[in-house]
Write an enzyme that holds these catalytic residues in place. Structure first.
Site, PDB file in Angstrom:
ATOM      1  N   ASN A  88       0.796  -1.227   0.000  1.00 31.12           N
ATOM      2  CA  ASN A  88       0.000   0.000   0.000  1.00 31.12           C
ATOM      3  C   ASN A  88       0.831   1.281   0.000  1.00 31.12           C
ATOM      4  OD1 ASN A  88      -2.527   1.686   0.592  1.00 31.12           O
ATOM      5  ND2 ASN A  88      -1.176   2.146   2.325  1.00 31.12           N
ATOM      6  N   SER A 148      -3.323   3.674  -8.699  1.00 35.89           N
ATOM      7  CA  SER A 148      -3.987   4.974  -8.662  1.00 35.89           C
ATOM      8  C   SER A 148      -4.611   5.253 -10.020  1.00 35.89           C
ATOM      9  CB  SER A 148      -2.979   6.087  -8.330  1.00 35.89           C
ATOM     10  OG  SER A 148      -3.538   7.372  -8.511  1.00 35.89           O
ATOM     11  N   TYR A 161       4.852  10.244  -9.761  1.00 38.60           N
ATOM     12  CA  TYR A 161       3.773   9.506  -9.112  1.00 38.60           C
ATOM     13  C   TYR A 161       2.942   8.749 -10.138  1.00 38.60           C
ATOM     14  CZ  TYR A 161      -0.268   8.513  -6.163  1.00 38.60           C
ATOM     15  OH  TYR A 161      -1.273   7.882  -5.468  1.00 38.60           O
ATOM     16  N   LYS A 165       2.791   4.622 -10.597  1.00 39.44           N
ATOM     17  CA  LYS A 165       1.529   3.918 -10.379  1.00 39.44           C
ATOM     18  C   LYS A 165       1.107   3.135 -11.628  1.00 39.44           C
ATOM     19  CE  LYS A 165       0.783   4.852  -6.093  1.00 39.44           C
ATOM     20  NZ  LYS A 165       0.783   3.763  -5.068  1.00 39.44           N
TER      21      LYS A 165
END
Length: 263
Positions: A88, A148, A161, A165
């Site tokens: 996570n 995401s 990011y 992801k």
């Protein structure tokens, strides 16, 4: 969770904490919760115990290979195995720089590397080290990764990011193939009310405007809640999802269902 033993990374707050507690509520026999911060990991472990499940708080630096290996070994030895791994932990660029959010052409290289190490490399390493225990599990072993919606579409001023992801989404697929019959799935949250989201908003020149911009495409007119995401994650880890593997599930309030923006 039918007596399963879980290991949840990034469980000190937000989605990770909600997943660990939901696992306990669903009958996990034990949950190892990990975070870089000793205090927040301990707080989550206390919440898991309050829900009636054994817990172990483990401090881990996900940018350190040896720390990751030690985390997995400690969890497995403490509870005699691992049945469910939840990768996570995740960070945005703002975790490593006090400067305003940067685009792909101006992001510092060291920030790119740091985000990659936590969001993608650590997921691979944790999976690699946990694989022998998962393969030996007699209780429907499963991996659940946190991806995401930014791995599926563009996301302003967070290039590392989004790219990492997207990597998690593909890593989920190849893991499902390589580790079968261990199942592996991921979920793709939209804008969820977590410390990570709050830090991202705070780094924007206009916090309120950034929040409105990110939630305007949603059909559900609010931020998502960690507890809502946790229910999806625990379903994917459970035997109710025994025929599901190699898949990605969007939980974004309907943002990707259309090309519109609410007034």
């Amino acid at each position: 969770m039918d007596g399963k033993i879980g290991l949840v990374t990034g469980a000190g707050q937000g989605i990770g904490r909600a997943i660990a507690v939901e696992m306990a509520r669903r009958g996990a026999s034990a949950v190892a919760v990990t975070d870089r911060n000793k205090e927040t990991a301990a707080e989550t472990a206390d919440l898991v115990r309050a829900a009636g499940t054994q817990a172990e708080a483990i401090v881990c630096d996900l940018r350190d290979r040896d720390s990751i290996a030690e985390m997995v070994t400690r969890a497995a030895e403490r509870f005699d195995g691992i049945d469910v791994l939840v990768n996570n932990a995740g960070v945005t660029e703002t975790a490593f720089t006090a400067e305003p959010a940067r685009g792909v052409d101006s992001l510092a290289e060291e920030v790119w590397d740091a985000v990659y190490e936590v969001n993608l490399k650590a997921v691979w390493l944790t999976t690699k080290f946990a694989a022998p225990y998962l393969r030996r599990s007699p209780r429907g072993p499963a991996i659940v990764n946190t991806a995401s919606v930014s791995g599926l579409t563009g996301f302003p001023n967070a290039p590392a990011y989004g790219v990492t992801k997207a990597g998690v989404i593909h890593l989920t697929k190849v893991t499902a193939v390589d580790l079968a019959p261990v199942r592996c799935n991921c979920f793709c949250p939209g804008v969820i009310e977590t410390p990570l989201a709050r830090d991202y908003f705070a780094a924007a020149p206009d916090r309120d405007a950034m929040e409105r911009e990110l939630t305007a495409p949603q059909l559900v007119e609010r931020l998502g809640r960690p507890e809502e995401v946790a229910k999806l994650a625990c379903f994917l880890a459970s035997d109710d999802a025994a025929f599901i593997t190699g898949s990605s599930y969007v939980i974004d309030g309907g943002a990707l269902a259309w090309l519109g923006v609410r007034d």
